[in-house]
Write a protein that holds these residues in place. Structure first.
Motif, PDB file in Angstrom:
ATOM      1  N   ASN A  54      19.485 -19.751  91.209  1.00  0.00           N
ATOM      2  CA  ASN A  54      17.439 -18.703  90.780  1.00  0.00           C
ATOM      3  C   ASN A  54      17.303 -17.931  89.932  1.00  0.00           C
ATOM      4  O   ASN A  54      18.394 -17.529  89.700  1.00  0.00           O
ATOM      5  CB  ASN A  54      17.111 -18.207  92.445  1.00  0.00           C
ATOM      6  CG  ASN A  54      18.537 -17.326  92.644  1.00  0.00           C
ATOM      7  OD1 ASN A  54      18.778 -16.474  91.872  1.00  0.00           O
ATOM      8  ND2 ASN A  54      19.295 -18.000  94.410  1.00  0.00           N
ATOM      9  N   LYS A  55      16.116 -16.972  89.925  1.00  0.00           N
ATOM     10  CA  LYS A  55      15.792 -16.385  88.384  1.00  0.00           C
ATOM     11  C   LYS A  55      16.974 -14.912  89.237  1.00  0.00           C
ATOM     12  O   LYS A  55      17.713 -14.396  88.538  1.00  0.00           O
ATOM     13  CB  LYS A  55      14.990 -15.677  89.536  1.00  0.00           C
ATOM     14  CG  LYS A  55      14.079 -14.697  87.894  1.00  0.00           C
ATOM     15  CD  LYS A  55      12.323 -14.127  88.476  1.00  0.00           C
ATOM     16  CE  LYS A  55      12.573 -12.587  88.399  1.00  0.00           C
ATOM     17  NZ  LYS A  55      10.970 -11.773  88.630  1.00  0.00           N
ATOM     18  N   LYS A  56      17.398 -14.365  90.116  1.00  0.00           N
ATOM     19  CA  LYS A  56      18.426 -13.885  90.592  1.00  0.00           C
ATOM     20  C   LYS A  56      19.973 -13.909  90.192  1.00  0.00           C
ATOM     21  O   LYS A  56      20.425 -12.663  89.840  1.00  0.00           O
ATOM     22  CB  LYS A  56      18.604 -13.259  92.137  1.00  0.00           C
ATOM     23  CG  LYS A  56      19.489 -12.185  92.296  1.00  0.00           C
ATOM     24  CD  LYS A  56      19.783 -11.918  94.018  1.00  0.00           C
ATOM     25  CE  LYS A  56      20.167 -10.880  94.301  1.00  0.00           C
ATOM     26  NZ  LYS A  56      19.888 -10.454  96.143  1.00  0.00           N
ATOM     27  N   GLN A  57      20.121 -14.902  90.723  1.00  0.00           N
ATOM     28  CA  GLN A  57      21.780 -15.229  89.994  1.00  0.00           C
ATOM     29  C   GLN A  57      21.522 -15.807  88.693  1.00  0.00           C
ATOM     30  O   GLN A  57      21.718 -15.492  87.646  1.00  0.00           O
ATOM     31  CB  GLN A  57      21.937 -16.700  89.963  1.00  0.00           C
ATOM     32  CG  GLN A  57      22.543 -16.774  92.321  1.00  0.00           C
ATOM     33  CD  GLN A  57      23.355 -15.958  92.412  1.00  0.00           C
ATOM     34  OE1 GLN A  57      24.169 -15.628  91.280  1.00  0.00           O
ATOM     35  NE2 GLN A  57      22.908 -14.927  93.145  1.00  0.00           N
ATOM     36  N   MET A  58      20.380 -16.211  87.640  1.00  0.00           N
ATOM     37  CA  MET A  58      19.980 -16.351  86.367  1.00  0.00           C
ATOM     38  C   MET A  58      20.246 -14.073  85.720  1.00  0.00           C
ATOM     39  O   MET A  58      21.369 -13.910  84.492  1.00  0.00           O
ATOM     40  CB  MET A  58      19.079 -16.638  86.083  1.00  0.00           C
ATOM     41  CG  MET A  58      19.014 -16.772  84.504  1.00  0.00           C
ATOM     42  SD  MET A  58      17.556 -17.507  83.815  1.00  0.00           S
ATOM     43  CE  MET A  58      15.999 -16.854  84.695  1.00  0.00           C
ATOM     44  N   TYR A  59      19.894 -13.614  86.585  1.00  0.00           N
ATOM     45  CA  TYR A  59      19.762 -11.984  85.259  1.00  0.00           C
ATOM     46  C   TYR A  59      21.063 -11.952  86.114  1.00  0.00           C
ATOM     47  O   TYR A  59      21.442 -11.177  84.569  1.00  0.00           O
ATOM     48  CB  TYR A  59      18.825 -11.540  86.682  1.00  0.00           C
ATOM     49  CG  TYR A  59      18.616 -10.161  86.849  1.00  0.00           C
ATOM     50  CD1 TYR A  59      17.985  -9.402  85.090  1.00  0.00           C
ATOM     51  CD2 TYR A  59      19.163  -8.809  87.159  1.00  0.00           C
ATOM     52  CE1 TYR A  59      17.788  -8.296  84.636  1.00  0.00           C
ATOM     53  CE2 TYR A  59      18.735  -7.699  86.172  1.00  0.00           C
ATOM     54  CZ  TYR A  59      17.994  -7.406  85.871  1.00  0.00           C
ATOM     55  OH  TYR A  59      17.862  -6.491  85.377  1.00  0.00           O
ATOM     56  N   PHE A  60      21.340 -11.881  86.973  1.00  0.00           N
ATOM     57  CA  PHE A  60      23.660 -11.302  87.541  1.00  0.00           C
ATOM     58  C   PHE A  60      24.142 -12.139  86.165  1.00  0.00           C
ATOM     59  O   PHE A  60      24.849 -11.605  85.449  1.00  0.00           O
ATOM     60  CB  PHE A  60      24.298 -12.229  88.326  1.00  0.00           C
ATOM     61  CG  PHE A  60      23.215 -11.191  89.670  1.00  0.00           C
ATOM     62  CD1 PHE A  60      22.929 -10.057  89.608  1.00  0.00           C
ATOM     63  CD2 PHE A  60      23.969 -11.771  91.167  1.00  0.00           C
ATOM     64  CE1 PHE A  60      22.998  -8.543  90.387  1.00  0.00           C
ATOM     65  CE2 PHE A  60      23.143 -11.430  92.154  1.00  0.00           C
ATOM     66  CZ  PHE A  60      22.898  -9.713  91.762  1.00  0.00           C
ATOM     67  N   PHE A  61      23.972 -13.776  85.655  1.00  0.00           N
ATOM     68  CA  PHE A  61      24.948 -13.816  84.685  1.00  0.00           C
ATOM     69  C   PHE A  61      24.868 -13.514  83.434  1.00  0.00           C
ATOM     70  O   PHE A  61      25.607 -13.056  82.504  1.00  0.00           O
ATOM     71  CB  PHE A  61      23.909 -15.363  84.962  1.00  0.00           C
ATOM     72  CG  PHE A  61      24.647 -16.298  83.235  1.00  0.00           C
ATOM     73  CD1 PHE A  61      26.583 -16.473  83.646  1.00  0.00           C
ATOM     74  CD2 PHE A  61      23.750 -16.720  82.193  1.00  0.00           C
ATOM     75  CE1 PHE A  61      26.692 -17.506  82.600  1.00  0.00           C
ATOM     76  CE2 PHE A  61      24.656 -17.010  81.456  1.00  0.00           C
ATOM     77  CZ  PHE A  61      25.975 -17.548  81.384  1.00  0.00           C
ATOM     78  N   LEU A  62      23.389 -13.048  83.099  1.00  0.00           N
ATOM     79  CA  LEU A  62      22.771 -12.324  81.861  1.00  0.00           C
ATOM     80  C   LEU A  62      23.924 -11.022  81.719  1.00  0.00           C
ATOM     81  O   LEU A  62      24.308 -10.902  80.740  1.00  0.00           O
ATOM     82  CB  LEU A  62      21.887 -12.152  81.878  1.00  0.00           C
ATOM     83  CG  LEU A  62      20.950 -13.453  81.400  1.00  0.00           C
ATOM     84  CD1 LEU A  62      19.279 -13.064  81.426  1.00  0.00           C
ATOM     85  CD2 LEU A  62      20.633 -14.100  79.868  1.00  0.00           C
ATOM     86  N   PHE A  63      23.422 -10.605  82.807  1.00  0.00           N
ATOM     87  CA  PHE A  63      24.328  -9.132  82.657  1.00  0.00           C
ATOM     88  C   PHE A  63      25.827  -8.920  82.115  1.00  0.00           C
ATOM     89  O   PHE A  63      26.357  -8.784  81.798  1.00  0.00           O
ATOM     90  CB  PHE A  63      23.925  -8.033  84.049  1.00  0.00           C
ATOM     91  CG  PHE A  63      24.605  -7.135  84.476  1.00  0.00           C
ATOM     92  CD1 PHE A  63      24.623  -6.178  83.521  1.00  0.00           C
ATOM     93  CD2 PHE A  63      25.997  -6.944  85.109  1.00  0.00           C
ATOM     94  CE1 PHE A  63      25.445  -4.489  83.225  1.00  0.00           C
ATOM     95  CE2 PHE A  63      26.451  -5.751  84.907  1.00  0.00           C
ATOM     96  CZ  PHE A  63      26.066  -4.663  84.395  1.00  0.00           C
ATOM     97  N   ASP A  64      25.909  -9.628  83.112  1.00  0.00           N
ATOM     98  CA  ASP A  64      28.245 -10.170  82.954  1.00  0.00           C
ATOM     99  C   ASP A  64      27.662 -10.477  81.415  1.00  0.00           C
ATOM    100  O   ASP A  64      29.331 -10.697  81.167  1.00  0.00           O
ATOM    101  CB  ASP A  64      28.297 -11.382  83.944  1.00  0.00           C
ATOM    102  CG  ASP A  64      28.432 -11.151  85.255  1.00  0.00           C
ATOM    103  OD1 ASP A  64      28.504  -9.926  85.481  1.00  0.00           O
ATOM    104  OD2 ASP A  64      28.768 -11.648  86.014  1.00  0.00           O
ATOM    105  N   TYR A  65      27.387 -11.867  81.109  1.00  0.00           N
ATOM    106  CA  TYR A  65      26.914 -12.858  79.615  1.00  0.00           C
ATOM    107  C   TYR A  65      27.357 -11.284  78.950  1.00  0.00           C
ATOM    108  O   TYR A  65      28.178 -11.377  78.057  1.00  0.00           O
ATOM    109  CB  TYR A  65      26.408 -13.313  79.466  1.00  0.00           C
ATOM    110  CG  TYR A  65      26.169 -14.178  78.025  1.00  0.00           C
ATOM    111  CD1 TYR A  65      26.686 -14.616  77.733  1.00  0.00           C
ATOM    112  CD2 TYR A  65      25.337 -13.637  77.159  1.00  0.00           C
ATOM    113  CE1 TYR A  65      26.905 -16.013  76.237  1.00  0.00           C
ATOM    114  CE2 TYR A  65      24.971 -13.783  76.058  1.00  0.00           C
ATOM    115  CZ  TYR A  65      25.924 -14.826  75.552  1.00  0.00           C
ATOM    116  OH  TYR A  65      26.121 -15.626  74.511  1.00  0.00           O
ATOM    117  N   CYS A  66      26.352 -10.327  78.462  1.00  0.00           N
ATOM    118  CA  CYS A  66      26.000  -9.704  77.302  1.00  0.00           C
ATOM    119  C   CYS A  66      27.351  -8.550  77.684  1.00  0.00           C
ATOM    120  O   CYS A  66      27.107  -7.899  76.672  1.00  0.00           O
ATOM    121  CB  CYS A  66      24.574  -9.007  77.601  1.00  0.00           C
ATOM    122  SG  CYS A  66      23.518  -9.830  77.282  1.00  0.00           S
ATOM    123  N   THR A  67      27.347  -8.529  78.690  1.00  0.00           N
ATOM    124  CA  THR A  67      28.186  -7.034  78.906  1.00  0.00           C
ATOM    125  C   THR A  67      29.291  -7.247  78.208  1.00  0.00           C
ATOM    126  O   THR A  67      30.192  -6.640  77.855  1.00  0.00           O
ATOM    127  CB  THR A  67      28.543  -6.321  80.374  1.00  0.00           C
ATOM    128  OG1 THR A  67      28.975  -6.712  81.387  1.00  0.00           O
ATOM    129  CG2 THR A  67      27.546  -5.587  80.786  1.00  0.00           C
TER     130      THR A  67
END
Length: 207
Positions: A54-67
């Protein structure tokens, strides 16, 4: 959790990640559209949710990926053999300024995450951000020469005062960014102001 996405060829991963980062960075969590993300990435909406749930899990993934990407590069560039506390901080800020030039979209996304106040994700992200800050601060303090600090003042209190000072400065910067139309942050101004604090804190707490 994201094994299906991570098994894709890198070009396709990058295309999806870049499209999502762009959308979230420009519009924030609530207003970001998964329709726009799949359009930009050239995939179906069904596939997007197949990869991320879902959108929320994608957002979490992006945050972890970028950081993770930024932090890994940051630790490679910062000289942890430097034991002077304030010199290391100065060096760390300079490295960050350089990385802003090479990874502007990633930093813009991370900046927006720290400004995000969507009730759907706020509690979880506040916890994630606190954990990340704690881990990074522990790493940053490794190998510091504490003998340079005054002995007539409790070292733990000195470090708390310094940490609180820069946490407050960071909070002020984020609050000012929230009130600006495009969430702009003047990093050169921050660098100059931080240097003024370095001078004061050095005089107060070094021998």
């Amino acid at each position: 959790m994201f094994s299906k996405f991570l098994s894709l060829e890198k070009e396709k991963q990058d295309r999806i990640i870049n499209a999502a980062i762009k959308e979230f960075a420009q519009k924030g969590y609530d207003k970001a559209s998964t329709n726009e993300i799949v359009k930009e990435a050239g995939i179906s909406k069904g596939l997007l949710f197949h990869y991320f749930g879902n959108k929320k899990q994608m957002y979490f993934f992006l945050f972890d990926y970028c950081t993770t990407l930024i932090t890994d590069e940051y630790y490679l560039k910062v000289n942890f053999k430097e034991t002077d506390f304030f010199t290391r901080i100065r060096q760390a800020i300079i490295v960050k300024m350089e990385m802003l030039g090479t990874h502007p979209d990633l930093f813009k996304f991370i900046q927006e995450v720290f400004l995000e106040d969507s009730p759907e994700i706020k509690v979880e992200f506040d916890k994630k951000k606190q954990e990340m800050t704690h881990i990074n601060m522990e790493k940053f303090y490794e190998g510091i020469d504490y003998s340079k600090f005054r002995e007539d003042v409790d070292l733990k209190k000195i470090l708390k005062i310094i940490t609180w000072t820069f946490e407050k400065l960071s909070d002020e910067v984020l609050n000012q960014a929230k009130m600006s139309p495009n969430h702009e942050i003047d990093y050169q101004k921050i660098l100059d102001e931080t240097e003024e604090y370095f001078q004061v804190l050095t005089r107060c707490f070094y021998k």
